[in-house]
Design an enzyme around this catalytic site. Sequence first.
Site, PDB file in Angstrom:
ATOM      1  N   CYS A   1      22.518   8.672  -2.748  1.00 37.26           N
ATOM      2  CA  CYS A   1      23.440   7.410  -3.151  1.00 37.26           C
ATOM      3  C   CYS A   1      22.539   6.118  -3.791  1.00 37.26           C
ATOM      4  O   CYS A   1      22.903   6.371  -5.000  1.00 37.26           O
ATOM      5  CB  CYS A   1      24.231   6.875  -2.772  1.00 37.26           C
TER       6      CYS A   1
ATOM      7  N   CYS B   1      28.183  18.799  -6.952  1.00 41.29           N
ATOM      8  CA  CYS B   1      27.056  17.784  -6.200  1.00 41.29           C
ATOM      9  C   CYS B   1      28.618  17.076  -5.039  1.00 41.29           C
ATOM     10  O   CYS B   1      27.656  16.685  -4.348  1.00 41.29           O
ATOM     11  CB  CYS B   1      26.180  16.887  -6.433  1.00 41.29           C
TER      12      CYS B   1
END
Lengths: 146, 399
Positions: A104, A35
């Site tokens: 994030c 990812c």
Amino acid sequence: MALYSEKVMDHFRNPRNVGIIENADGVGEVGNPVCGDIMKIYLSISDGVITDVKFETFGCGSAIASSSMATELIKGKPVSEALTLTNKAVTEALDGLPAHKLHCSVLAEEAIKSAVKDYYDKNGIDYDPAEFPDCESCAHCADGTV
Amino acid sequence: MIEIIYADNAATTKLSKTALDAMLPYFREQYGNPSSLYSFGQKAKEALEESREKTAHILSCEPREITFTSGGSEADNQAIVTAARLGEKKGKKHIVSTAFEHHAVLHTLKNLEKQGFEITLVDVHKNGIVRPGEIAAAIREDTCLVTVMYANNEIGTIQPIAEIGKICRDKGVLFHTDAVQAAGHLRINVKEQNIDMLSLSAHKFHGPKGIGLLYARRGIIPEVLIHGGAQERGRRAGTENIPAIVGMAAALEEAVSQIDKVTPELIRRRDRLIEGLNKIPYSELNGDCNHRLPGNVNFCFEGIEGESLLLLLDDKGVCASSGSACTSGSLDPSHVLLAIGRPHEVAHGSLRLSIDTETTDEDVEYIIKAVAEVVDYLRNMSPFWHDLVSGKRPHIFSE
């Protein structure tokens, strides 16, 4: 308008608490290389308080900034308080993230929880598993949505 | 403020002085509409047709075979839809292409798939080059179009266009090439290369943005995508962007006249850049090292992510691009890098540098040093890199 806020760029350019802690009391790692982001958090804990925290991150600018900010937010705090840190708090402390980068801040929250869980496991401290993220079955990488 | 080293010429280029000078009169002096009857408008019409003649001459085709468009994407769309509509009439609904085409091609094909077309994407192999024999093998009775880019926009690999063109001509299948990255940098001769349709975009060869063209061989009437007035012989409505068209013709003429002179120097600098970046451990060049655009360098670095690499290079004044997911706005890294077989984890750590004639030897040395420093810095804080070093995860590249 720039991609990131000045706060994000500051934490990206001058990340706080980068590094590792040898023999850390708790270590948490989330994400995967496929990812494109991995966060690893190291905790030193004494009397239930996070006395030191370090991180290593493989990822984009906001991943590095989120790790840096998250470690700042939990340093010196009781473990119980670190567990209440949300991705929203990390995002707000960074003066916001672009929508497609919110992931994030989620990783940062999960990395800290994962490190605390590791500390609990190592020390035989009881906890409610529901409070902790299950990264293995997280939909993020599987379904292609952030 | 630090000086900027612009190494992203595959994204866009600086308008050349020649092109700018050619364009300027058409903004405030000769601003007439070419469709107007009076002589003031006809002056604009003359400029339009002169530009068409100039570009046709460079491509070795007839002026009437040129349709000006808003850029490469529109030309790609128009070329593919044209072939699809022609094919459909004969019951041919199969198209051959490659997995690493520009999205202007791939997404147009995707859309045709929804309309019942079948698409075969041939392999581009590890070196990023299509094998003509595999194109020949993919062509079927019901194939109406083969579309293969002249040079790849990310990894710069040059495709055997003339050979593919020959195969298609022999088999009676239309051949389109997206020459957006090639035009102005590589020789194009649509006749010799058996190209039926070709797209290009001015801003990739120091022309203005927002202008491009579609070449369609006589007999192939481009399908109308923009409906309206009778401009461009009824194939593309809308008042012609005369300054941009004039600028494109001037830029193309200038770029092509300089190919022989500038290419060896550009290749020398490109190869020095490749040599310098190759010294970074666990890194690898993407795409063939010889059959590539003279200004293109594309690397993957293990253990780091492309967006943070770009941001830190930006701090050092270097403008570059990456195929990482974070820079593409999706979760997947570059489809081009995946098509040449790069695993996701290294595709995230890619860097494209595209230099031009303004890039100096000093710039090249500066870039090498800057990239090496940034890669080293990011690896030092990367748990992925530490896992590679400790052997917890296997390396993909050799040291």
